[in-house]
Motif scaffolding. Structure first.
Motif, short mmCIF file in Angstrom:
data_model
loop_
_atom_site.label_atom_id
_atom_site.label_comp_id
_atom_site.label_asym_id
_atom_site.label_seq_id
_atom_site.Cartn_x
_atom_site.Cartn_y
_atom_site.Cartn_z
N PRO A 1 26.38 -37.26 58.58
CA PRO A 1 26.56 -36.91 57.17
C PRO A 1 25.24 -36.60 56.46
N GLN A 2 24.18 -37.34 56.78
CA GLN A 2 22.88 -37.09 56.15
C GLN A 2 22.32 -35.74 56.58
N VAL A 3 22.49 -35.41 57.86
CA VAL A 3 22.00 -34.11 58.36
C VAL A 3 22.78 -32.97 57.73
N ILE A 4 24.09 -33.12 57.61
CA ILE A 4 24.91 -32.06 57.00
C ILE A 4 24.50 -31.87 55.54
N ALA A 5 24.30 -32.98 54.82
CA ALA A 5 23.90 -32.88 53.41
C ALA A 5 22.57 -32.15 53.27
N ILE A 6 21.59 -32.53 54.10
CA ILE A 6 20.29 -31.85 54.06
C ILE A 6 20.44 -30.39 54.40
N GLY A 7 21.25 -30.09 55.41
CA GLY A 7 21.45 -28.70 55.81
C GLY A 7 22.05 -27.86 54.69
N ILE A 8 23.05 -28.41 53.99
CA ILE A 8 23.68 -27.66 52.90
C ILE A 8 22.68 -27.37 51.79
N LEU A 9 21.88 -28.36 51.42
CA LEU A 9 20.92 -28.18 50.32
C LEU A 9 19.80 -27.21 50.69
N VAL A 10 19.32 -27.27 51.94
CA VAL A 10 18.29 -26.33 52.37
C VAL A 10 18.88 -24.92 52.44
N CYS A 11 20.14 -24.81 52.86
CA CYS A 11 20.80 -23.49 52.87
C CYS A 11 20.86 -22.90 51.47
N LYS A 12 21.12 -23.74 50.48
CA LYS A 12 21.16 -23.25 49.10
C LYS A 12 19.79 -22.70 48.70
N ALA A 13 18.72 -23.42 49.09
CA ALA A 13 17.37 -22.95 48.76
C ALA A 13 17.05 -21.65 49.49
N LEU A 14 17.42 -21.57 50.77
CA LEU A 14 17.15 -20.35 51.54
C LEU A 14 17.97 -19.18 51.01
N SER A 15 19.23 -19.43 50.68
CA SER A 15 20.08 -18.37 50.15
C SER A 15 19.47 -17.78 48.89
N TYR A 16 18.94 -18.67 48.03
CA TYR A 16 18.28 -18.20 46.81
C TYR A 16 17.05 -17.37 47.15
N ALA A 17 16.20 -17.88 48.03
CA ALA A 17 14.97 -17.17 48.38
C ALA A 17 15.26 -15.83 49.04
N HIS A 18 16.26 -15.79 49.93
CA HIS A 18 16.57 -14.56 50.66
C HIS A 18 17.14 -13.47 49.75
N ARG A 19 17.75 -13.88 48.63
CA ARG A 19 18.38 -12.89 47.76
C ARG A 19 17.57 -12.60 46.50
N HIS A 20 16.58 -13.42 46.22
CA HIS A 20 15.86 -13.32 44.95
C HIS A 20 14.80 -12.23 45.00
N SER A 21 14.70 -11.47 43.92
CA SER A 21 13.70 -10.41 43.83
C SER A 21 12.36 -10.97 43.37
N VAL A 22 11.28 -10.49 43.97
CA VAL A 22 9.93 -10.92 43.60
C VAL A 22 9.05 -9.69 43.41
N THR A 23 8.05 -9.84 42.55
CA THR A 23 7.06 -8.78 42.34
C THR A 23 5.77 -9.18 43.02
N LEU A 24 5.32 -8.37 43.97
CA LEU A 24 4.09 -8.64 44.71
C LEU A 24 3.20 -7.42 44.67
N TYR A 25 2.04 -7.60 44.08
CA TYR A 25 1.05 -6.52 44.04
C TYR A 25 1.63 -5.24 43.44
N GLY A 26 2.43 -5.41 42.37
CA GLY A 26 2.95 -4.27 41.64
C GLY A 26 4.22 -3.68 42.19
N THR A 27 4.76 -4.24 43.26
CA THR A 27 5.98 -3.73 43.86
C THR A 27 7.05 -4.82 43.86
N VAL A 28 8.30 -4.42 43.55
CA VAL A 28 9.41 -5.37 43.53
C VAL A 28 10.09 -5.37 44.89
N TYR A 29 10.25 -6.57 45.48
CA TYR A 29 10.90 -6.72 46.77
C TYR A 29 12.16 -7.57 46.61
#
Length: 781
Positions: A589-617
């Motif tokens: 249960p602890q591993v599943i809980a950690i996995g779900i929360l890290v997935c939420k963070a990764l899902s956000y990072a993988h979909r979120h737009s960022v501006t780097l050196y004047g270009t939006v990615y």
């Protein structure tokens, strides 16, 4: 049926009721009311005749308004035909000059059942605090018999703020008078109903149609009664009133001209047989749309004469066909709606949902057809909209029930936050003894001390410098204290301690006294290569765009005696590799809980737009996910940290790194060590091997030799997870995440989160909010 489905059905039922009520407000009810007039109506009785000022009359006599003498001639000819009552849907205001009024007054004096209209001004925001001056002749037209006067408080009646009566020389000859206003609703300009009662001061006045009917039936005051219970009694005829605006719907008999109508021009020419008017109720009004007055849009046409509106309203009463509410039929319509939804969802099994939709569609057709038939036969209107809305909800329910559980698993309401740990969320402020008392043995500290010594001529170089010469003990202690004080100032705060040291940077804990918060400050070590500095610049730009509860936040970028540093959120806890050192292995249960929360963070990072050196990615890949970069706080929060080698998903920055492996090899995806272009699925692989290590206490790839490790990684030689520790479903999730071929892994972090959530809902029975709380208590005793 599980609680989730029962909840959805309950919410759907409430929405069904709410949306049905809203549909009435936005015009759906009016739409179905208009459907009743698409086909022609059956013929009416000839009790009512209309004399219309039509285009032919205007061409023959001249444009409207006509002279008073012409109108006197018209009314004289009508009266000679012996009608029972004449209702003039024409307004005759006071004019200067007696001669202009003599001809009309003379004719009106010989019309015993004459009905004249008056008009009123209304303002819903005014409550008629000041009395309106009503002429005595107009006052006599009020309802003189009022049954149940107290009950009138339950009906919302229009209150007049002004009244415009016709010339008193004419009004004294009128047997009846009624108001001619027919205001339309606020939600549209189509006229569907007429108002039959208006309040002026403390009295109630009838509409022009009711006044005409009372004159036609030659009723005395006692036979023309307003019943506070919602009815007007016109002799032995009853007129039902709505509780809002004291109105009734008009039962239109067809397009304009359906009621027997003769041309006013033909009457003036003597071309009409007098028997047409004998013993009839004759309405006189404008029927020429070109006149630009007294014309309305109705369900049966865009140009409907106002005089015919009143004629229809009178015929509704005479023929006993006033439109009434559905009554028992409306209750049956609601019962049918609830039978369709949620009734069929409960009655029929899940495999029969398509049948339920088909059956309910047939019931909807019957409901609409029955509503039309009911209106036609007994003039009772029932709105079938609730049935149609119920069918729409039924279709949505079918779509929901056909969605695979794993596709909706991610929507499960899993909360891993513990209320009992909430008190630990805010750390108490540090005491003076908590601040740094000794300069740490780090590259960044040594560099800063040298800078300070050179700039301020302190008597010491550093607390650990063996060449320090003691010339005067008191001076030396004062100099050391001053040096330590100068050294302790970092990013608008004071250093408390060293949190950790890596190959590229040192991390310090500081206290910002002005903001009263703890912060972690990452300081780049001196004399770093250009590529390292470029990676740091990229990290601070990426972190600036990351705003997620499971990702460590950044707040500011500064310099500490020329060393670049970044101020970040302080997580009061330890990394998961330290957790494993203390606990050896975590529960499923602890591993599943950690996995779900890290997935939420990764899902956000993988979909979120960022501006780097004047270009939006679009999207960022972490590239170095491992237990050491996942923090567990004392409050049970999981935080993803260290974006030092993170890169945009779309491009490869700092291409000089492409010739070397960047990251921690045991956790890198095979494509990262092979130099292949990577995607966000590399993070999914890293999370998979991390969960593997957490749940069984050893690495998925335990090889110590680099060659053996790389060979095992590229061939996918991973030891199966022990079934005694790991539920088969969790094992399947982990093995899919660590597939060698990226295409065989989860397509997104959200997909992996949903898979882990499915494992939780099917395997874990304990409350989700206690899982990480138990881990915290286990780690910190």
């Amino acid at each position: 049926m599980d609680i989730r489905k029962i909840s959805i059905l309950g919410v759907g039922t409430v929405l069904l009721i709410g949306s049905s009520i809203v549909s009435m407000l936005i015009g759906a009810e009016d739409f179905f009311y208009g459907l009743n007039f698409l086909s022609s109506r059956k013929p009416t009785t000839d009790a009512v005749v209309i004399v219309g000022v039509d285009p032919a009359s205007v061409n023959a006599v001249g444009g409207w308004p006509w002279s008073r003498s012409t109108l006197a001639n018209l009314f004289e000819r009508i009266q000679q035909a012996s009608p029972k009552a004449v209702a003039l849907d024409l307004f005759f205001p006071k004019r200067d000059g007696v001669e202009q009024n003599d001809s009309l007054a003379h004719v009106f004096s010989r019309m015993p059942h004459l009905v004249l209209p008056f008009s009123f001004g209304i303002d819903p925001t005014v409550h008629n605090e000041m009395p309106i001056d009503v002429s005595p002749h107009l006052y006599s037209s009020r309802f003189q018999m009022l049954a149940n006067p107290n009950a009138m408080q339950g009906i919302t009646v229009y209150r007049a703020i002004s009244a415009s009566a016709p010339d008193s020389q004419f009004l004294i000859h009128a047997a009846r008078s009624g108001f001619m206003n027919v205001p339309t609703r606020k939600n549209g300009q189509v006229l569907r109903e007429v108002i039959h009662v208006v309040q002026i001061n403390d009295d109630y006045y009838p509409s022009f149609g009711l006044a005409a009917l009372a004159a036609y039936r030659d009723l005395g005051p006692t036979s023309f009664t307003l019943d506070g219970a919602g009815t007007v009694h016109v002799g032995n005829l009853d007129v039902p009133l709505s509780s809002y605006a004291a109105s009734t719907r008009v039962n239109f008999r067809g397009r304009a001209g359906t009621i027997k109508t003769v041309s006013a021009g033909d009457v003036l020419r003597g071309a009409i047989d007098p028997s047409v008017f004998a013993q009839k109720l004759v309405f006189v009004g404008i029927t020429d749309p070109g006149a630009g007055v007294d014309v309305f849009a109705t369900p049966v046409g865009p140009q409907f004469p106002g005089v015919e509106v009143w004629a229809n309203a009178v015929l509704d009463i005479l023929e006993k066909t006033p439109v009434r509410s559905g009554g028992i039929f409306e209750i049956l319509m609601w019962c049918l709606a609830f039978f369709i939804f949620p009734g069929l969802a409960f009655i029929l099994p899940a495999k029969k949902n398509i049948l339920a939709v088909i059956v309910s569609a047939g019931l909807c057709i019957c409901a609409v057809g029955g509503s039309l038939a009911l209106f036609r036969m007994v003039s009772s209107f029932v709105n079938p909209m609730p049935v149609l809305i119920a069918w729409v909800f039924g279709v949505c329910w079918l779509a929901l029930s056909r969605i695979k559980p794993e596709l909706v698993a991610g929507s499960a309401n899993l909360c891993f936050e513990s209320d009992s740990l909430a008190m630990l969320e805010v750390l108490p402020p540090p005491s003076e003894n908590d601040f740094c008392k000794v300069i740490p043995q780090t590259d960044t500290a040594h560099f800063v001390v040298k800078k300070l010594t050179a700039q301020n001529h302190f008597a010491v170089v550093a607390a650990h410098d063996s060449t320090m010469v003691e010339t005067n003990t008191a001076a030396l202690q004062a100099s050391e204290s001053a040096l330590l004080a100068a050294f302790g100032d970092l990013c608008n705060g004071r250093i408390i301690k060293l949190l950790g040291s890596g190959g590229m940077a040192d991390v310090y804990l500081i206290w910002n006294a002005r903001m009263e918060v703890y912060r972690a400050v990452k300081v780049v070590k001196p004399e770093q290569s250009e590529s390292v500095m470029s990676r740091f610049e990229t990290e601070i730009r990426i972190l600036a765009h990351m705003n997620h509860p499971h990702i460590v936040q950044s707040y500011a970028v500064m310099q500490w005696h020329s060393l670049p540093c970044i101020e970040m959120e302080y997580v009061n806890g330890i990394s998961l590799d330290e957790v494993l050192t203390r606990c050896k292995v975590l529960s499923a249960p602890q591993v599943i809980a950690i996995g779900i929360l890290v997935c939420k963070a990764l899902s956000y990072a993988h979909r979120h737009s960022v501006t780097l050196y004047g270009t939006v990615y679009k999207g960022v890949i972490h590239r170095d996910l491992k237990p050491a970069n996942i923090m567990l706080s004392r409050t049970g929060h999981i935080k993803l940290t260290d974006f030092g080698i993170a890169r945009p998903n779309e491009v490869s920055l700092h291409t000089g790194e492409s010739q070397s492996i960047v990251g921690t090899i045991p956790y890198l995806a095979p494509e990262q060590v092979d130099g292949i272009s990577i995607t966000h699925r590399a993070d999914i692989y890293a999370l998979g091997v991390t969960l593997y290590e957490l749940v069984c206490g050893e690495r998925a790839l335990p090889q110590k030799d680099l060659t053996s490790l790389l060979q095992a990684k590229t061939t996918g030689t991973i030891k199966p997870l022990p079934t005694s520790l790991v539920p088969p479903l969790l094992s399947d999730v982990i093995h899919k995440a660590v597939a060698v071929d990226p295409e065989h892994r989860y397509a997104t972090a959200l997909d992996m989160e949903q898979a882990l959530t499915k494992v939780w809902t099917q395997f874990i029975k304990e409350p989700s909010e206690t899982v990480l709380e138990k881990l915290v208590r286990r780690v910190w005793n």
